[in-house]
Design a protein around this motif. Structure first.
Motif, PDB file in Angstrom:
ATOM      1  N   ILE A 190      44.099  42.068  54.196  1.00  0.00           N
ATOM      2  CA  ILE A 190      45.544  41.847  54.110  1.00  0.00           C
ATOM      3  C   ILE A 190      46.261  42.653  55.189  1.00  0.00           C
ATOM      4  O   ILE A 190      47.119  42.147  55.916  1.00  0.00           O
ATOM      5  CB  ILE A 190      46.081  42.237  52.720  1.00  0.00           C
ATOM      6  CG1 ILE A 190      45.399  41.404  51.637  1.00  0.00           C
ATOM      7  CG2 ILE A 190      47.597  42.095  52.669  1.00  0.00           C
ATOM      8  CD1 ILE A 190      45.748  41.871  50.221  1.00  0.00           C
ATOM      9  N   GLN A 224      42.083  41.716  49.910  1.00  0.00           N
ATOM     10  CA  GLN A 224      42.285  40.831  48.761  1.00  0.00           C
ATOM     11  C   GLN A 224      40.903  40.440  48.261  1.00  0.00           C
ATOM     12  O   GLN A 224      40.164  39.743  48.943  1.00  0.00           O
ATOM     13  CB  GLN A 224      43.063  39.584  49.170  1.00  0.00           C
ATOM     14  CG  GLN A 224      43.369  38.613  48.033  1.00  0.00           C
ATOM     15  CD  GLN A 224      44.510  39.111  47.158  1.00  0.00           C
ATOM     16  OE1 GLN A 224      45.483  39.676  47.655  1.00  0.00           O
ATOM     17  NE2 GLN A 224      44.396  38.905  45.859  1.00  0.00           N
ATOM     18  N   GLY A 232      36.036  39.599  50.435  1.00  0.00           N
ATOM     19  CA  GLY A 232      37.423  39.155  50.403  1.00  0.00           C
ATOM     20  C   GLY A 232      38.024  39.094  51.784  1.00  0.00           C
ATOM     21  O   GLY A 232      37.324  39.125  52.801  1.00  0.00           O
ATOM     22  N   GLU A 266      42.452  42.946  41.850  1.00  0.00           N
ATOM     23  CA  GLU A 266      42.915  41.929  42.793  1.00  0.00           C
ATOM     24  C   GLU A 266      42.869  42.421  44.228  1.00  0.00           C
ATOM     25  O   GLU A 266      42.619  41.647  45.151  1.00  0.00           O
ATOM     26  CB  GLU A 266      44.330  41.488  42.413  1.00  0.00           C
ATOM     27  CG  GLU A 266      44.386  40.702  41.109  1.00  0.00           C
ATOM     28  CD  GLU A 266      45.791  40.270  40.759  1.00  0.00           C
ATOM     29  OE1 GLU A 266      46.022  39.038  40.712  1.00  0.00           O
ATOM     30  OE2 GLU A 266      46.656  41.141  40.549  1.00  0.00           O
ATOM     31  N   ARG A 267      43.106  43.709  44.431  1.00  0.00           N
ATOM     32  CA  ARG A 267      43.087  44.288  45.768  1.00  0.00           C
ATOM     33  C   ARG A 267      42.469  45.682  45.727  1.00  0.00           C
ATOM     34  O   ARG A 267      42.520  46.357  44.704  1.00  0.00           O
ATOM     35  CB  ARG A 267      44.515  44.356  46.345  1.00  0.00           C
ATOM     36  CG  ARG A 267      45.073  42.991  46.728  1.00  0.00           C
ATOM     37  CD  ARG A 267      46.552  43.024  47.009  1.00  0.00           C
ATOM     38  NE  ARG A 267      47.370  43.222  45.799  1.00  0.00           N
ATOM     39  CZ  ARG A 267      47.626  42.273  44.907  1.00  0.00           C
ATOM     40  NH1 ARG A 267      47.136  41.054  45.063  1.00  0.00           N
ATOM     41  NH2 ARG A 267      48.375  42.513  43.849  1.00  0.00           N
ATOM     42  N   GLU A 326      49.575  49.152  43.076  1.00  0.00           N
ATOM     43  CA  GLU A 326      48.904  48.698  44.285  1.00  0.00           C
ATOM     44  C   GLU A 326      48.167  49.873  44.937  1.00  0.00           C
ATOM     45  O   GLU A 326      48.611  51.017  44.840  1.00  0.00           O
ATOM     46  CB  GLU A 326      49.915  48.116  45.278  1.00  0.00           C
ATOM     47  CG  GLU A 326      50.551  46.820  44.815  1.00  0.00           C
ATOM     48  CD  GLU A 326      49.564  45.650  44.851  1.00  0.00           C
ATOM     49  OE1 GLU A 326      48.609  45.689  45.652  1.00  0.00           O
ATOM     50  OE2 GLU A 326      49.769  44.692  44.079  1.00  0.00           O
ATOM     51  N   GLN A 369      38.080  38.528  46.572  1.00  0.00           N
ATOM     52  CA  GLN A 369      37.838  37.148  46.151  1.00  0.00           C
ATOM     53  C   GLN A 369      36.564  36.986  45.341  1.00  0.00           C
ATOM     54  O   GLN A 369      36.412  36.017  44.598  1.00  0.00           O
ATOM     55  CB  GLN A 369      37.813  36.239  47.391  1.00  0.00           C
ATOM     56  CG  GLN A 369      39.187  36.113  48.041  1.00  0.00           C
ATOM     57  CD  GLN A 369      39.146  35.405  49.380  1.00  0.00           C
ATOM     58  OE1 GLN A 369      39.192  36.025  50.431  1.00  0.00           O
ATOM     59  NE2 GLN A 369      39.058  34.086  49.340  1.00  0.00           N
TER      60      GLN A 369
END
Length: 349
Positions: free
Chosen positions: A70, A31, A67, A99-100, A20, A33
């Protein structure tokens, strides 16, 4: 988390599981998208920029994102969890094919409210490039004449709209099947690059935005008025760029040599050449978002791919034929490979 990485230059992207992102005090964890695909991504994968962008491999690729926030670092004031954002991370912190991603607060903006995540994800790099070429470097004024090469492409399709908004008379090069498309974006003159020589048709231009380089750039110098400017986004890099990014003396010398021919030609003609390597800017993205929401600028998404197809999506850029941008989506959005119709043109004020 899932991410697509370059492990060795010239090899295909690989999907791997990576840790991460670390979130600093001034960072925003997003996040992802949607992530736009750019020619820059492919050039990085091939190692073409490894001297001036010395990334450590393995490298998560990707320069565009849209995105949802978070969480935010302790010093972040502009964003909060749940905000929908878009951005182009700083060149030293790319990695949107994941993804992040943690992005500096200063490199993000709230996404335009009037467009989808996919459309927002297509915008940052190309819109910033157009803005920095036409507004920052070009200082385009009403009544000036601007030539934008490859008008149906990612940068060109946004630059035509922006130049027209700034009050310029706009010429562009495109294939004949794309002629009506670029006229719909605002082009006043369309030159079929397959059958026409723009150098024999155009003259007295104030600015050229060149995305092709080589012989095309040399010809572009000759259609400028005295004192006019050609801005190249594919090179060759010039000494000002080398100083701006803090390259070492040896690389500065090498870059001076790379651009010496085109700079000599420009000087002889009484015109100017500048290289543009766009920089991240949340402030500029906020101005761009306003123009999008006002209907002045419209994202052009030609094709959408699922995140799992990122390597094939990147390879598809070399084949051409995509109007505007290709985008990979990590959540929602159109079906895989679905071509989106360009929105009808609105008249800008």
């Amino acid at each position: 988390m899932r991410a697509f990485v370059v492990t060795k230059y010239k090899e295909p992207l690989r999907e791997v599981d990576v840790p991460e992102p670390a979130v600093g005090d001034g960072d925003v964890l997003v996040q992802v998208q949607a992530a736009g695909l750019n020619q820059l991504d492919e050039k990085i994968r091939l190692g073409e920029f490894k001297q001036i962008l010395p990334y450590k491999l393995q490298l998560i690729l990707g320069n565009d994102l849209a995105g949802t926030v978070i969480r935010v670092g302790a010093n972040v004031r502009r964003f909060k969890p749940g905000d929908e954002v878009y951005g182009r991370p700083d060149k030293d912190r790319i990695g949107t094919f994941a993804e992040r991603i943690a992005v500096a607060e200063t490199d993000l903006a709230l996404k335009p409210a009037s467009v989808s995540m996919v459309e927002a994800g297509s915008l940052p790099l190309v819109a910033l490039t157009a803005w920095q070429a036409l507004v920052e470097k070009g200082n385009v004024q009403p009544g000036q004449k601007v030539l934008i090469h490859a008008g149906a492409g990612g940068v060109g399709s946004i630059a035509i709209q922006l130049a027209k908004h700034l009050g310029a008379t706009v010429a562009t090069t495109a294939s004949s099947p794309n002629a009506d498309f670029v006229r719909g974006l605002g082009a006043d003159t369309v030159i079929d690059y397959r059958t026409q020589n723009f150098e024999q048709i155009l003259n007295g231009y104030d600015l050229v935005l060149d995305s092709l380089g080589g012989r095309n750039l040399e010809k572009s110098l000759r259609i400028l008025r005295p004192g006019g400017k050609a801005i190249g986004i594919t090179g060759p890099p010039d000494p000002a760029f080398a100083s701006e990014v803090g390259l070492n003396p040896m690389l500065r010398l090498a870059i001076t040599g790379l651009s010496s021919k085109i700079r000599r030609q420009a000087k002889k003609l009484g015109v100017h050449y500048e290289f543009l390597f766009m920089h991240a800017s949340g402030d500029q993205l906020r101005e761009i978002a306003t123009l999008v929401d006002e209907g002045v600028l419209r994202p052009i998404v030609g094709k959408v791919f699922d995140f799992a197809q990122t390597p094939q999506a990147l390879q598809s850029l070399s084949g051409g034929g995509i109007r505007g941008k290709a985008v990979v989506t990590l959540a929602g959005g159109p079906a895989v490979g679905h071509s989106l119709r360009a929105p009808s043109r609105r008249t800008s004020s």
